[in-house]
Structures are given as structure tokens and as C-alpha cells.
Design a protein around this motif. Structure first.
Motif, PDB file in Angstrom:
ATOM      1  N   THR A  30      49.237  30.370  40.532  1.00 47.14           N
ATOM      2  CA  THR A  30      49.607  29.063  41.068  1.00 47.14           C
ATOM      3  C   THR A  30      50.223  29.233  42.448  1.00 47.14           C
ATOM      4  O   THR A  30      50.707  30.310  42.809  1.00 47.14           O
TER       5      THR A  30
ATOM      6  N   GLU B 277      52.968  27.929  43.381  1.00 50.35           N
ATOM      7  CA  GLU B 277      54.401  28.139  43.170  1.00 50.35           C
ATOM      8  C   GLU B 277      54.717  29.613  42.913  1.00 50.35           C
ATOM      9  O   GLU B 277      55.661  30.155  43.483  1.00 50.35           O
ATOM     10  N   ASP B 278      53.924  30.259  42.055  1.00 53.17           N
ATOM     11  CA  ASP B 278      54.132  31.689  41.781  1.00 53.17           C
ATOM     12  C   ASP B 278      53.921  32.528  43.036  1.00 53.17           C
ATOM     13  O   ASP B 278      54.676  33.462  43.313  1.00 53.17           O
TER      14      ASP B 278
END
Length: 65
Positions: free
Chosen positions: A47, A49-50
Motif C-alpha cells: 500500500t 501508506e506502508d
């Protein structure tokens, strides 16, 4: 390239006689672009975000730019 590297590459005469300017890219746009390029180029399955957290903290498998 930073200014020092450009100056070395083009030489003193051009450096002193040409008009110079810079453009600063929006850091968020740069991060999104980098994420898209990395996930496409290396077929990453993560993702955004990761990926962003990993870069910002330099932890995890995406932690090096």
C-alpha cells in the motif's frame, strides 16, 4: 544533480554566463510518483501508506530510496 555537480559538468564559463533557476517539486507529489514508479518497476505489492511509512522511518523492506 545539485548546483555544484552542474557547475563542474558545464564548466566555469557557462556557469558564470548563463541564467540559472530552480523548481522545487511538491514533496507529496514526488513521493506519490516514486511509489508508482517503484511498484511498477519492481512489481511491489504494498500500500502507499506502508511504502511511505517505510521510507520516512527507514524501516521495513521499502526503507531505502
Amino acid at each position: 544533480m545539485d548546483a555544484r555537480e552542474v557547475k563542474e559538468a558545464v564548466g566555469k564559463n557557462i556557469w558564470e554566463n548563463y541564467y540559472k533557476f530552480t523548481i522545487e517539486r511538491n514533496p507529496y507529489d514526488r513521493l506519490v510518483s516514486f511509489y508508482k514508479w517503484r511498484t511498477y518497476r519492481f512489481d511491489l505489492d504494498c500500500t502507499f501508506e506502508d511504502f511511505a511509512f517505510s521510507l520516512l522511518t527507514r524501516k521495513g523492506k521499502y526503507g531505502s530510496a
